[in-house]
Design a protein around this motif. Structure first.
Motif, PDB file in Angstrom:
ATOM      1  N   LEU A 158       6.828  -2.356  11.942  1.00 41.90           N
ATOM      2  CA  LEU A 158       6.117  -1.600  10.903  1.00 41.90           C
ATOM      3  C   LEU A 158       6.029  -2.391   9.595  1.00 41.90           C
ATOM      4  CD1 LEU A 158       4.857   1.221  10.376  1.00 41.90           C
ATOM      5  CD2 LEU A 158       7.144   1.999   9.748  1.00 41.90           C
ATOM      6  N   THR A 159       7.143  -2.988   9.201  1.00 44.47           N
ATOM      7  CA  THR A 159       7.167  -3.699   7.924  1.00 44.47           C
ATOM      8  C   THR A 159       6.415  -5.027   7.993  1.00 44.47           C
ATOM      9  OG1 THR A 159       9.351  -4.650   8.441  1.00 44.47           O
ATOM     10  CG2 THR A 159       9.312  -2.609   7.163  1.00 44.47           C
TER      11      THR A 159
ATOM     12  N   LYS B  16       3.670  -5.555   9.715  1.00 42.59           N
ATOM     13  CA  LYS B  16       2.255  -5.195   9.584  1.00 42.59           C
ATOM     14  C   LYS B  16       1.898  -4.845   8.146  1.00 42.59           C
ATOM     15  CE  LYS B  16       1.957  -3.616  14.328  1.00 42.59           C
ATOM     16  NZ  LYS B  16       2.168  -2.475  15.202  1.00 42.59           N
ATOM     17  N   ALA B  17       2.854  -4.259   7.415  1.00 41.21           N
ATOM     18  CA  ALA B  17       2.600  -3.841   6.032  1.00 41.21           C
ATOM     19  C   ALA B  17       2.835  -4.966   5.024  1.00 41.21           C
ATOM     20  CB  ALA B  17       3.493  -2.646   5.696  1.00 41.21           C
TER      21      ALA B  17
ATOM     22  N   LYS C  19       0.849  -1.189   0.000  1.00 37.07           N
ATOM     23  CA  LYS C  19       0.000   0.000   0.000  1.00 37.07           C
ATOM     24  C   LYS C  19       0.890   1.246   0.000  1.00 37.07           C
ATOM     25  CE  LYS C  19      -3.681  -2.274   2.509  1.00 37.07           C
ATOM     26  NZ  LYS C  19      -4.295  -2.442   3.815  1.00 37.07           N
TER      27      LYS C  19
ATOM     28  N   ASP D 163       5.792  -5.968   4.180  1.00 37.60           N
ATOM     29  CA  ASP D 163       6.985  -5.539   3.429  1.00 37.60           C
ATOM     30  C   ASP D 163       8.159  -6.448   3.784  1.00 37.60           C
ATOM     31  OD1 ASP D 163       9.179  -4.305   2.281  1.00 37.60           O
ATOM     32  OD2 ASP D 163       8.920  -2.393   3.338  1.00 37.60           O
TER      33      ASP D 163
ATOM     34  N   ASP E  14       1.553   2.715   3.401  1.00 36.90           N
ATOM     35  CA  ASP E  14       2.537   1.942   4.163  1.00 36.90           C
ATOM     36  C   ASP E  14       3.947   2.256   3.677  1.00 36.90           C
ATOM     37  OD1 ASP E  14       0.606   0.698   5.745  1.00 36.90           O
ATOM     38  OD2 ASP E  14       0.485  -1.072   4.450  1.00 36.90           O
TER      39      ASP E  14
ATOM     40  N   LYS F  73       5.100   5.582   5.140  1.00 34.52           N
ATOM     41  CA  LYS F  73       5.494   5.490   6.556  1.00 34.52           C
ATOM     42  C   LYS F  73       6.835   4.784   6.720  1.00 34.52           C
ATOM     43  CE  LYS F  73       1.799   3.556   8.253  1.00 34.52           C
ATOM     44  NZ  LYS F  73       0.749   2.973   9.088  1.00 34.52           N
TER      45      LYS F  73
END
Length: 158
Positions: free
Chosen positions: A125-126, A128-129, A10, A131, A13, A16
């Protein structure tokens, strides 16, 4: 077509993650320059031990700086490149302590703590995304740096 849609992430994402990577990039850049300063200026009976060790470290840091900048570009953002910007966002500060062996190593350990913490934040963070690219990069860095921390702590006999 935007990179984010091509790599299956996304756009929000990616934005961020790229922002956090730019903070990491700033910290790595200051860490790099501090290590170069220690390499150039180390004095005393530990010179022959630490001079090449610091060179090994800053050579590794510059490779990570490049890889982080390229990851930011992959995510569709622009990597920061000015030291004035780095100094605004970096938690690692410029070091004036570059000749005392123990103080240099203590500064390196403090810098590792900061970048490892930032990389752990990026892992969350990654993940959750979704990534995997950035996540894998950060995981690899942490694994390598935890060993470096052990070695530098061993030098200080801690």
């Amino acid at each position: 077509m935007k990179n984010s849609s091509i790599i299956g992430l996304k756009e929000a994402d990616c934005k961020k993650i790229a922002e956090k990577l730019n903070v990491l990039l700033a910290n790595y850049s200051v860490f790099y320059q501090n290590t170069r300063g220690a390499h150039w200026n180390i004095k005393g009976n530990q010179f022959f031990t630490l001079h090449p060790k610091f060179e090994e470290l800053y050579n590794g840091l510059v490779l990570k700086i490049d890889a982080i900048a390229e990851r930011i570009l992959t995510l569709g953002a622009a990597p920061a490149h000015n030291y004035s910007e780095y100094l605004k966002v970096s938690t690692i500060k410029e070091s004036s302590e570059v000749s005392d062996a123990n103080k240099c190593v203590e500064g390196i350990l403090a810098s590792f703590k900061i970048v490892i913490d930032l990389q752990r934040e990026l892992l969350d963070l990654t993940e959750k995304a979704g990534d995997e690219g950035t996540n894998s990069q950060m995981s690899d860095y942490i694994t390598e740096q935890e060993k470096e921390v052990w070695m530098y702590n061993a030098y200080l006999a801690k």
